[in-house]
Design an enzyme around this catalytic site. Structure first.
Site, PDB file in Angstrom:
ATOM      1  CE  LYS A   1     -39.990  85.916   5.907  1.00 40.56           C
ATOM      2  NZ  LYS A   1     -39.271  85.581   7.047  1.00 40.56           N
TER       3      LYS A   1
ATOM      4  NE  ARG B   1     -35.894  81.231   3.224  1.00 42.14           N
ATOM      5  CZ  ARG B   1     -37.169  81.413   3.652  1.00 42.14           C
ATOM      6  NH1 ARG B   1     -37.833  81.864   2.555  1.00 42.14           N
ATOM      7  NH2 ARG B   1     -37.766  81.499   4.866  1.00 42.14           N
TER       8      ARG B   1
ATOM      9  NE  ARG C   1     -43.893  79.831  12.409  1.00 46.55           N
ATOM     10  CZ  ARG C   1     -43.062  80.298  11.252  1.00 46.55           C
ATOM     11  NH1 ARG C   1     -43.223  81.761  11.127  1.00 46.55           N
ATOM     12  NH2 ARG C   1     -42.081  79.353  11.093  1.00 46.55           N
TER      13      ARG C   1
ATOM     14  NE  ARG D   1     -43.248  76.592   8.889  1.00 45.46           N
ATOM     15  CZ  ARG D   1     -42.954  77.680   8.527  1.00 45.46           C
ATOM     16  NH1 ARG D   1     -43.551  78.829   8.399  1.00 45.46           N
ATOM     17  NH2 ARG D   1     -41.444  77.742   8.279  1.00 45.46           N
TER      18      ARG D   1
ATOM     19  NE  ARG E   1     -36.970  77.564   9.577  1.00 46.13           N
ATOM     20  CZ  ARG E   1     -38.208  77.709  10.473  1.00 46.13           C
ATOM     21  NH1 ARG E   1     -38.552  77.155  11.276  1.00 46.13           N
ATOM     22  NH2 ARG E   1     -38.834  78.990   9.844  1.00 46.13           N
TER      23      ARG E   1
HETATM   24  P1  ADP Z   1     -39.500  81.340   7.528  1.00 48.13           P
HETATM   25  O1  ADP Z   1     -39.641  82.708   6.849  1.00 48.13           O
HETATM   26  O2  ADP Z   1     -40.228  81.253   8.896  1.00 48.13           O
HETATM   27  O3  ADP Z   1     -38.498  80.508   7.538  1.00 48.13           O
HETATM   28  P2  ADP Z   1     -41.108  80.225   5.286  1.00 48.13           P
HETATM   29  O4  ADP Z   1     -42.388  79.521   5.066  1.00 48.13           O
HETATM   30  O5  ADP Z   1     -40.909  81.275   4.361  1.00 48.13           O
HETATM   31  O6  ADP Z   1     -40.805  80.534   6.802  1.00 48.13           O
HETATM   32  O7  ADP Z   1     -39.691  79.003   4.613  1.00 48.13           O
HETATM   33  C1  ADP Z   1     -39.954  77.752   5.217  1.00 48.13           C
HETATM   34  C2  ADP Z   1     -38.995  77.063   4.275  1.00 48.13           C
HETATM   35  O8  ADP Z   1     -39.320  76.958   2.887  1.00 48.13           O
HETATM   36  C3  ADP Z   1     -37.508  77.342   4.516  1.00 48.13           C
HETATM   37  O9  ADP Z   1     -36.779  77.018   5.787  1.00 48.13           O
HETATM   38  C4  ADP Z   1     -36.933  76.755   3.281  1.00 48.13           C
HETATM   39  O10 ADP Z   1     -36.586  75.463   3.473  1.00 48.13           O
HETATM   40  C5  ADP Z   1     -37.908  76.910   2.130  1.00 48.13           C
HETATM   41  N1  ADP Z   1     -37.777  78.259   1.437  1.00 48.13           N
HETATM   42  C6  ADP Z   1     -39.057  79.101   1.233  1.00 48.13           C
HETATM   43  N2  ADP Z   1     -38.505  79.815   0.340  1.00 48.13           N
HETATM   44  C7  ADP Z   1     -37.496  79.660  -0.136  1.00 48.13           C
HETATM   45  C8  ADP Z   1     -36.219  80.132  -1.064  1.00 48.13           C
HETATM   46  N3  ADP Z   1     -36.516  81.211  -1.791  1.00 48.13           N
HETATM   47  N4  ADP Z   1     -35.317  79.579  -1.259  1.00 48.13           N
HETATM   48  C9  ADP Z   1     -35.084  78.476  -0.733  1.00 48.13           C
HETATM   49  N5  ADP Z   1     -35.724  77.941   0.282  1.00 48.13           N
HETATM   50  C10 ADP Z   1     -37.017  78.386   0.350  1.00 48.13           C
END
Ligand code: ADP
Length: 228
Positions: free
Chosen positions: A13, A88, A127, A159, A170
């Site tokens: 993504k 999410r 990554r 990260r 996750r």
């Molecule tokens: P990835 O898709 O690799 O998990 P992201 O950068 O999209 O990475 O998200 C990293 C973290 O940010 C998630 O594991 C969560 O803790 C938080 N997060 C991001 N977007 C949301 C969301 N819509 N709802 C809840 N937590 C979120």
């Protein structure tokens, strides 16, 4: 047009979203990046979510919905936007649905990137992201020109939620809380793509899908007057 990029951590993504943003010239709302910025800036929200995010947990729906509402209320989002990382949970999807109905925006186009778990684990362990331009590199499959540095010159960061033990948590959370969001959309305007391929191939397919949708939403040019 609202485009949702959907898929587990490591599916691509974060690689595809800036490419789509540049191509379509629409705002990109990347919730993970926004949250990491809050943490870096030591805001109240940032301080409150730091340990939760490091452990791979989800930030609460209420906070996320508020963040989305605030960002999408800005003028640049009036005609549409691209989202990476939201909704999410089904609650977030319901919130977005109400919001877009209220604003008279079309139903979202969901691009779902599918990738095997082994490849997700490999991608996440290698990554490295640039905090400045947000470009995502991978030390195994897509290394930067100079080790440790983004091609824009800024040091790359690993990260802290990409540690193997956190990645497992996750992926599990994704299966439990986020997969059901696809069922919520019920296949309407949902496209599942093979995300195991090279990023250029995936991008080409996304372009094809979105182009076919643009044909529907772009106003037709008024016929040219024949009178002289
Ligand atoms: P990835 O898709 O690799 O998990 P992201 O950068 O999209 O990475 O998200 C990293 C973290 O940010 C998630 O594991 C969560 O803790 C938080 N997060 C991001 N977007 C949301 C969301 N819509 N709802 C809840 N937590 C979120």
């Amino acid at each position: 047009m609202i485009v949702l990029l959907f898929g587990p951590p490591g599916c691509g993504k974060g690689t595809q979203s800036p490419r789509i943003q540049q191509w379509l010239e629409i705002p990109l709302i990347a919730t993970g990046d926004m949250l990491r910025q809050e943490i870096r800036s030591r805001t109240r929200l940032g301080r409150g979510i730091e340990s939760l995010m490091a452990a791979g947990g989800y930030v609460g729906d209420e906070q996320m919905n508020r963040m989305l509402l605030r960002r999408t209320s800005q003028a640049d989002c009036a005609q549409g936007f691209l989202i990476d990382g939201y909704p999410r949970t089904v609650n977030q999807a319901i919130f977005l649905e109400r919001l877009r109905e209220k604003r008279g925006l079309p139903a979202p186009i969901v691009i779902h990137l599918q990738v095997d778990e082994d490849m997700l684990l490999m991608r996440l362990s290698g990554r490295r992201q640039c905090a400045e331009c947000k470009r995502v590199h991978n030390i195994f499959t897509n290394p930067p020109r100079v080790e440790g540095l983004c091609d824009c010159g800024v040091p790359l960061e690993e990260r802290n939620d990409d540690r193997p033990e956190v990645v497992r948590a996750r992926l599990q959370l994704y299966a439990e809380q986020t997969n059901p969001v696809l069922d919520y959309y019920g296949g309407q305007n949902c496209y599942t793509l093979d995300g195991m391929r090279h990023q250029d191939e995936v991008f080409n397919e996304i372009q094809g899908i979105l182009e076919s949708q643009l044909v529907h939403v772009r106003p037709r040019r008024p016929a040219r007057s024949t009178r002289g």
